[in-house]
Design an enzyme around this catalytic site. Structure first.
Site, PDB file in Angstrom:
ATOM      1  CG  ASP A 134      40.479  13.339 -62.549  1.00 47.70           C
ATOM      2  OD1 ASP A 134      41.176  12.308 -62.496  1.00 47.70           O
ATOM      3  OD2 ASP A 134      39.262  13.323 -62.798  1.00 47.70           O
TER       4      ASP A 134
ATOM      5  CE1 TYR B 199      32.826  10.518 -67.423  1.00 44.68           C
ATOM      6  CE2 TYR B 199      32.652  11.390 -65.192  1.00 44.68           C
ATOM      7  CZ  TYR B 199      32.204  10.547 -66.191  1.00 44.68           C
ATOM      8  OH  TYR B 199      31.119   9.744 -65.952  1.00 44.68           O
TER       9      TYR B 199
ATOM     10  CE  LYS C  77      36.501   5.357 -65.431  1.00 42.74           C
ATOM     11  NZ  LYS C  77      35.750   5.919 -64.291  1.00 42.74           N
TER      12      LYS C  77
END
Length: 374
Positions: free
Chosen positions: A175, A101, A200
């Protein structure tokens, strides 16, 4: 031991059973808690340290990720910053996978430039190359799999076994935002920490901003907890309660996200307006490259069901252009080396009817081509 689906639905229920008989856990807003007398406490003193609703959420998150401790924080970036601020200090080094990300890289560059915490990147393939990067100052390895946005897969178990056989004290953090504990359990595969942007899939409805860190080690948990109490980026009670509610349907939502994404990945691969489709095989995240001659902005404007928006993991289908949104701050040379081009589209597949999603994407792609010809 009950199955994960049962834990999701029933794991936080009946907490007020003796008083009201309520099935759903109550929501506690209080920031202060009355002490019976000097030197005594109910276990709750001040909500920054511990709070009943957040505590219940943290216990649930720990169980879902096969962990012992969980910390619920105010965002995914708060979770990332908690890990690094608690566990690394100036002069130390960490290694991260090279496709992450974009906000992670932005934060990592801040650590490097402002706090002298250096990092190097690994492409996630040859573990020998990873081992070669480890120095006496290396304290942590940060992995994201599948990666964002190119969906690269890293074998967590293989990395953990190899690294820990040589460096038992070296921490491995994963992650797990994309796959969630439904499809991936990093702690069971040998990692030391799991991090989520709970905004999310864990939240799943595009209405909660939250993050989480889950661990098994007592000492690591203590360091994280001390840092969290000090810095205070805890998740608020109402957001904690909303996340508890959302988790009850996580397994159902992830199954539907996956079913829709698998269908779309096959259909998009056959679409003449798409050069390449990237998909991990499970989960709801797909990336694809619009072919040369197709205008990205026209494609976005033509969408009728999917929304051009900078997030993922909700029940609604969202479309992101990483080069101008999530990875905009990454130098162009670095983006292109990772094949994050201006034609790359990231698709967070929702749980709408899959045929409707497909037709929406196909008509938008068609519109983009027509616009170029005109």
């Amino acid at each position: 031991m009950i199955k994960r689906a049962t834990q999701l639905v029933q794991g936080t229920n009946r907490r007020d059973e003796k008083v009201t008989g309520a099935i759903v856990a109550p929501l506690n807003f209080s920031t202060a808690f009355r002490h019976p007398k000097m030197g005594e406490s109910t276990g709750y003193d001040y909500s920054r340290a511990i709070e009943p609703t957040r505590e219940l959420l943290e216990k649930q998150l720990a169980k879902l990720e096969d962990g012992k401790y969980a910390l619920a924080v105010s965002s995914g970036m708060a979770a990332i910053s908690l890990v690094f601020s608690a566990l690394l200090k100036s002069g130390e080094h960490f290694i991260c996978s090279d496709d992450l990300y974009g906000g992670s890289f932005r934060y990592f560059n801040t650590l490097k430039n402002n706090y002298q915490i250096d990092y190097t990147t690994w492409d996630g393939t040859d573990i020998d190359d990873l081992i070669a990067q480890i120095t006496p100052n290396t304290k942590l390895i940060w992995l994201e799999t599948p990666s964002n946005p190119t969906m690269k897969i890293i074998d967590i178990k293989a990395v953990s076994e190899r690294v820990h056989s040589l460096y038992p004290d070296l921490l491995i953090a994963v992650d797990n935002t994309f796959l969630t504990p439904i499809y991936q359990n990093p702690l069971s595969d040998g990692a030391n920490l799991v991090v989520h942007s709970a905004t999310k899939y864990l939240g799943g409805h595009n209405d909660i901003l939250a993050g989480a860190v889950i661990v098994n080690d007592d000492e690591v948990a203590s360091l994280l907890q001390e840092q969290l109490i000090t810095t205070g980026q805890v998740l608020a009670p109402f957001d904690s309660w909303l996340l508890l509610r959302s988790l009850k349907t996580l397994h159902i939502r992830m199954a539907e996200h996956t079913k829709n994404a698998q269908t779309l990945a096959d259909q998009l691969t056959a679409c003449s307006g798409i050069e390449k489709v990237l998909y991990a095989g499970v989960g709801g995240m797909i990336s694809f490259y619009l072919a040369t001659g197709y205008d990205v902005d026209t494609f976005l404007q033509a969408l009728k069901i999917g929304s051009f928006a900078e997030s993922l993991g909700g029940v609604e289908t969202l479309i992101t252009v990483p080069s101008v949104q999530t990875h905009h701050d990454m130098p162009e040379e670095q983006r292109l080396a990772l094949e994050i081009t201006d034609q790359l589209i990231r698709l967070s597949v929702g749980v709408e009817d899959v045929n409707d999603i497909e037709q929406d994407l196909l008509q938008a792609i068609k519109a983009a081509k027509v616009a170029i010809k005109d």
